[in-house]
Design a protein around this motif. Structure first.
Motif, PDB file in Angstrom:
ATOM      1  N   VAL A  27      34.812  38.818 -42.660  1.00  0.00           N
ATOM      2  CA  VAL A  27      35.075  37.377 -42.635  1.00  0.00           C
ATOM      3  C   VAL A  27      33.780  36.580 -42.643  1.00  0.00           C
ATOM      4  O   VAL A  27      33.661  35.561 -43.322  1.00  0.00           O
ATOM      5  CB  VAL A  27      35.946  37.023 -41.410  1.00  0.00           C
ATOM      6  N   THR A  28      32.784  37.036 -41.881  1.00  0.00           N
ATOM      7  CA  THR A  28      31.511  36.320 -41.811  1.00  0.00           C
ATOM      8  C   THR A  28      30.835  36.284 -43.173  1.00  0.00           C
ATOM      9  O   THR A  28      30.265  35.266 -43.580  1.00  0.00           O
ATOM     10  CB  THR A  28      30.591  36.974 -40.773  1.00  0.00           C
ATOM     11  N   LEU A  29      30.890  37.400 -43.903  1.00  0.00           N
ATOM     12  CA  LEU A  29      30.290  37.447 -45.240  1.00  0.00           C
ATOM     13  C   LEU A  29      31.035  36.527 -46.199  1.00  0.00           C
ATOM     14  O   LEU A  29      30.412  35.803 -46.994  1.00  0.00           O
ATOM     15  CB  LEU A  29      30.307  38.880 -45.768  1.00  0.00           C
ATOM     16  N   LEU A  30      32.360  36.547 -46.141  1.00  0.00           N
ATOM     17  CA  LEU A  30      33.149  35.692 -47.028  1.00  0.00           C
ATOM     18  C   LEU A  30      32.909  34.218 -46.709  1.00  0.00           C
ATOM     19  O   LEU A  30      32.891  33.378 -47.603  1.00  0.00           O
ATOM     20  CB  LEU A  30      34.629  36.032 -46.894  1.00  0.00           C
ATOM     21  N   ARG A  31      32.725  33.922 -45.439  1.00  0.00           N
ATOM     22  CA  ARG A  31      32.432  32.543 -45.049  1.00  0.00           C
ATOM     23  C   ARG A  31      31.101  32.091 -45.638  1.00  0.00           C
ATOM     24  O   ARG A  31      30.957  30.960 -46.091  1.00  0.00           O
ATOM     25  CB  ARG A  31      32.401  32.457 -43.525  1.00  0.00           C
ATOM     26  N   ALA A  32      30.123  33.007 -45.653  1.00  0.00           N
ATOM     27  CA  ALA A  32      28.821  32.689 -46.243  1.00  0.00           C
ATOM     28  C   ALA A  32      28.950  32.447 -47.738  1.00  0.00           C
ATOM     29  O   ALA A  32      28.370  31.495 -48.278  1.00  0.00           O
ATOM     30  CB  ALA A  32      27.841  33.834 -45.969  1.00  0.00           C
ATOM     31  N   PRO A  73      39.117  26.949 -51.534  1.00  0.00           N
ATOM     32  CA  PRO A  73      40.266  27.830 -51.289  1.00  0.00           C
ATOM     33  C   PRO A  73      39.925  29.040 -50.422  1.00  0.00           C
ATOM     34  O   PRO A  73      40.777  29.510 -49.663  1.00  0.00           O
ATOM     35  CB  PRO A  73      40.691  28.260 -52.696  1.00  0.00           C
ATOM     36  N   ALA A  74      38.695  29.541 -50.533  1.00  0.00           N
ATOM     37  CA  ALA A  74      38.305  30.685 -49.702  1.00  0.00           C
ATOM     38  C   ALA A  74      38.331  30.314 -48.225  1.00  0.00           C
ATOM     39  O   ALA A  74      38.760  31.110 -47.380  1.00  0.00           O
ATOM     40  CB  ALA A  74      36.912  31.175 -50.093  1.00  0.00           C
ATOM     41  N   PHE A  75      37.887  29.106 -47.886  1.00  0.00           N
ATOM     42  CA  PHE A  75      37.924  28.668 -46.499  1.00  0.00           C
ATOM     43  C   PHE A  75      39.366  28.535 -46.003  1.00  0.00           C
ATOM     44  O   PHE A  75      39.676  28.850 -44.850  1.00  0.00           O
ATOM     45  CB  PHE A  75      37.191  27.344 -46.347  1.00  0.00           C
ATOM     46  N   LEU A 327      23.350  37.050 -45.139  1.00  0.00           N
ATOM     47  CA  LEU A 327      24.660  36.424 -45.309  1.00  0.00           C
ATOM     48  C   LEU A 327      25.375  36.258 -43.975  1.00  0.00           C
ATOM     49  O   LEU A 327      26.087  35.272 -43.756  1.00  0.00           O
ATOM     50  CB  LEU A 327      25.508  37.254 -46.265  1.00  0.00           C
ATOM     51  N   ARG A 328      25.194  37.197 -43.057  1.00  0.00           N
ATOM     52  CA  ARG A 328      25.817  37.065 -41.743  1.00  0.00           C
ATOM     53  C   ARG A 328      25.240  35.875 -40.983  1.00  0.00           C
ATOM     54  O   ARG A 328      25.972  35.150 -40.302  1.00  0.00           O
ATOM     55  CB  ARG A 328      25.639  38.349 -40.940  1.00  0.00           C
ATOM     56  N   PHE A 329      23.955  35.683 -41.092  1.00  0.00           N
ATOM     57  CA  PHE A 329      23.334  34.528 -40.434  1.00  0.00           C
ATOM     58  C   PHE A 329      23.875  33.226 -41.023  1.00  0.00           C
ATOM     59  O   PHE A 329      24.214  32.287 -40.295  1.00  0.00           O
ATOM     60  CB  PHE A 329      21.813  34.591 -40.593  1.00  0.00           C
ATOM     61  N   ILE A 330      23.967  33.178 -42.349  1.00  0.00           N
ATOM     62  CA  ILE A 330      24.517  31.991 -43.007  1.00  0.00           C
ATOM     63  C   ILE A 330      25.971  31.790 -42.605  1.00  0.00           C
ATOM     64  O   ILE A 330      26.403  30.674 -42.302  1.00  0.00           O
ATOM     65  CB  ILE A 330      24.385  32.120 -44.538  1.00  0.00           C
ATOM     66  N   GLY A 331      26.734  32.884 -42.580  1.00  0.00           N
ATOM     67  CA  GLY A 331      28.144  32.793 -42.228  1.00  0.00           C
ATOM     68  C   GLY A 331      28.362  32.294 -40.817  1.00  0.00           C
ATOM     69  O   GLY A 331      29.292  31.519 -40.566  1.00  0.00           O
ATOM     70  N   ARG A 332      27.528  32.729 -39.878  1.00  0.00           N
ATOM     71  CA  ARG A 332      27.685  32.291 -38.486  1.00  0.00           C
ATOM     72  C   ARG A 332      27.454  30.799 -38.332  1.00  0.00           C
ATOM     73  O   ARG A 332      28.015  30.162 -37.443  1.00  0.00           O
ATOM     74  CB  ARG A 332      26.708  33.054 -37.581  1.00  0.00           C
ATOM     75  N   HIS A 333      26.615  30.223 -39.184  1.00  0.00           N
ATOM     76  CA  HIS A 333      26.286  28.806 -39.072  1.00  0.00           C
ATOM     77  C   HIS A 333      26.883  27.979 -40.215  1.00  0.00           C
ATOM     78  O   HIS A 333      26.445  26.861 -40.468  1.00  0.00           O
ATOM     79  CB  HIS A 333      24.764  28.620 -39.061  1.00  0.00           C
ATOM     80  N   SER A 334      27.874  28.534 -40.880  1.00  0.00           N
ATOM     81  CA  SER A 334      28.395  27.874 -42.083  1.00  0.00           C
ATOM     82  C   SER A 334      29.112  26.566 -41.781  1.00  0.00           C
ATOM     83  O   SER A 334      29.087  25.646 -42.601  1.00  0.00           O
ATOM     84  CB  SER A 334      29.325  28.826 -42.844  1.00  0.00           C
ATOM     85  N   PHE A 335      29.772  26.449 -40.623  1.00  0.00           N
ATOM     86  CA  PHE A 335      30.468  25.203 -40.325  1.00  0.00           C
ATOM     87  C   PHE A 335      29.474  24.071 -40.114  1.00  0.00           C
ATOM     88  O   PHE A 335      29.593  23.001 -40.708  1.00  0.00           O
ATOM     89  CB  PHE A 335      31.365  25.358 -39.095  1.00  0.00           C
ATOM     90  N   GLU A 412      36.392  33.176 -33.959  1.00  0.00           N
ATOM     91  CA  GLU A 412      36.325  33.186 -35.414  1.00  0.00           C
ATOM     92  C   GLU A 412      37.320  32.233 -36.032  1.00  0.00           C
ATOM     93  O   GLU A 412      37.204  31.877 -37.191  1.00  0.00           O
ATOM     94  CB  GLU A 412      36.591  34.604 -35.940  1.00  0.00           C
ATOM     95  N   SER A 413      38.337  31.827 -35.288  1.00  0.00           N
ATOM     96  CA  SER A 413      39.343  30.931 -35.866  1.00  0.00           C
ATOM     97  C   SER A 413      38.935  29.483 -35.770  1.00  0.00           C
ATOM     98  O   SER A 413      39.675  28.604 -36.114  1.00  0.00           O
ATOM     99  CB  SER A 413      40.683  31.122 -35.160  1.00  0.00           C
ATOM    100  N   THR A 414      37.722  29.230 -35.285  1.00  0.00           N
ATOM    101  CA  THR A 414      37.199  27.882 -35.265  1.00  0.00           C
ATOM    102  C   THR A 414      36.714  27.523 -36.655  1.00  0.00           C
ATOM    103  O   THR A 414      36.648  28.371 -37.524  1.00  0.00           O
ATOM    104  CB  THR A 414      36.066  27.775 -34.236  1.00  0.00           C
ATOM    105  N   PRO A 415      36.319  26.274 -36.879  1.00  0.00           N
ATOM    106  CA  PRO A 415      36.173  25.810 -38.256  1.00  0.00           C
ATOM    107  C   PRO A 415      35.018  26.382 -39.039  1.00  0.00           C
ATOM    108  O   PRO A 415      34.807  25.986 -40.161  1.00  0.00           O
ATOM    109  CB  PRO A 415      35.999  24.300 -38.075  1.00  0.00           C
ATOM    110  N   ARG A 416      34.259  27.315 -38.483  1.00  0.00           N
ATOM    111  CA  ARG A 416      33.161  27.874 -39.265  1.00  0.00           C
ATOM    112  C   ARG A 416      33.645  28.539 -40.533  1.00  0.00           C
ATOM    113  O   ARG A 416      32.923  28.629 -41.503  1.00  0.00           O
ATOM    114  CB  ARG A 416      32.379  28.881 -38.405  1.00  0.00           C
TER     115      ARG A 416
END
Length: 420
Positions: A27-32, A73-75, A327-335, A412-416
């Protein structure tokens, strides 16, 4: 009697969300990926409409733009995945909404004010004029200063209605449990195809019919149809497919990995088709509205690209290389990055707009993209460290290292994962 039976059987009366569950690492990678796509499309939009752009740059930017269509759509898909995964049991609606309000809507309010000050005060020099002050309330309904914030308005509708979605999906799952596993799987597969066809029909109406309906209706109905992209129903397919993934995670992982071959073929065909459409219906400037999310051919690109990226995320997760860590770092801070990226882009554009870039808009857009991603993610990571940082960038899941897997998945279900 049900509560007594649950106690006799040793079952906890707490919601299923409190049970220990596997962390969904991809999920973190996809969020990134989604954040990078949204940022890139906004950087492209900054340059593609400039009057001095050359045709070659316009065409290349459109080709690049079509790779970003999966972002929003991915989000939505990730929102559905995480919500159904964590809240598959009983739901305390008041607590659920209170948490979402603090995690999503409060940052939305803060950044609405920030963008209002930036546009009306710094750029428009109207901040001290009382006549400009009421416009901030309009920004909460129709955000134009922070043009990307419309997504928060839309995604919050899914949260408000989540108990209804949850109840409907629970009823369907109960019926499926009466059948053997393989038969239930095939029923879900065919139901997903049917849902996709119905959603495609809705997109066909949205793109080819609804603009005419809006023009002929006028008044209130015209506004209602014109702003249809703000309504959850226009993205409901991705949310419900997230539930399919949540309740059949192992099968979905296998399916996405096995489907990468034909998904690539579908993506290439839809990519060529959509690119041809843009060239056909553009004049002196490329018309990116032809590539709207709410169009059947774009829908094919999005679905095929989501499957490709899910499979790619699983590959990266297994290898655990440098790219995966970035990508994990980006994903964690994506929101937080999502909320801030338009402000960083605004600052960069104040430098680039006076420049003569004829023949260099493609490299300028790519350089801007790198600067905006770095600036937005860097700003989000810094704001997170402030005492009130949660109200600006939401929770990033790193402040409670001793939390259980279930607690971390709740975060993880928060808006990030929902930004776009």
């Amino acid at each position: 009697m049900k509560n007594l039976q649950a106690r006799i059987e040793g079952k906890a009366s707490e919601p299923e969300v409190r049970q220990k569950k596997e962390r969904i690492e991809e999920v973190t990678l996809l969020r990134a990926f989604a954040f990078l796509a949204v940022t890139l499309q906004h950087c492209i939009a900054e340059y593609i409409y400039r009057p001095d752009i050359m045709p070659a740059d316009s065409i290349m930017l459109v080709m690049l733009f079509h790779f970003t269509r999966f972002g929003t759509p991915a989000f939505v898909f990730l929102s559905g995945l995480i919500l159904f995964y964590n809240y598959s049991g009983k739901l305390n609606y008041r607590s659920f909404i209170r948490k979402r309000f603090g995690d999503i809507f409060v940052p939305f309010l803060c950044w609405t004010i920030i963008y209002w000050i930036a546009v009306e005060g710094v750029i428009g020099s109207k901040l001290m004029q009382p006549s400009a002050w009421p416009s901030i309330f309009l920004q909460l309904v129709n955000p134009t200063n922070g043009y990307h914030l419309w997504f928060i308005i839309m995604i919050f509708q899914f949260y408000l209605l989540f108990p209804l979605f949850s109840k409907a999906i629970a009823s369907i799952r109960e019926r499926l449990h009466r059948h053997p596993e393989e038969r239930a799987f095939h029923r879900v597969a065919w139901a997903s195809v049917a849902l996709g066809l119905m959603y495609g029909a809705l997109l066909w109406l949205s793109y080819y019919k609804m603009p005419g309906w809006a023009a002929s209706a006028g008044g209130f109905w015209e506004g209602l149809i014109t702003y249809r992209s703000y309504y959850f129903v226009m993205y409901v397919f991705y949310f419900l497919i997230g539930s399919v993934c949540a309740f059949g995670l192992a099968r979905f992982r296998t399916f996405s990995a096995d489907a990468m071959g034909w998904a690539m073929l579908v993506f290439i065909g839809a990519y060529i088709w959509l690119g041809y459409d843009v060239l056909r219906f553009s004049a002196e400037q490329m018309n990116l509205l032809v590539s709207s999310y709410l169009k059947p051919s774009t829908f094919l690109i999005i679905v095929s690209e989501l499957l490709l990226l899910y499979g790619f995320a699983l590959m990266l997760q297994r290898r655990k290389g440098a790219l995966s860590r970035i990508l994990r770092f980006i994903g964690r801070h994506s929101f937080g990055g999502f909320l801030a990226h338009a402000l960083v882009l605004m600052l960069v554009s104040m430098v680039t707009r006076p420049m003569q870039l004829s023949g260099f808009h493609l490299p300028a857009a790519l350089i801007t993209f790198i600067l905006v991603v770095g600036g937005a993610i860097g700003l989000a990571s810094l704001l997170e460290k402030l005492p009130f940082g949660r109200w600006l960038v939401g929770p990033t899941g790193r402040r409670r290292p001793k939390a259980t897997y279930a607690d971390r998945n709740v975060s993880e279900s928060t808006p990030r994962e929902q930004t776009g």
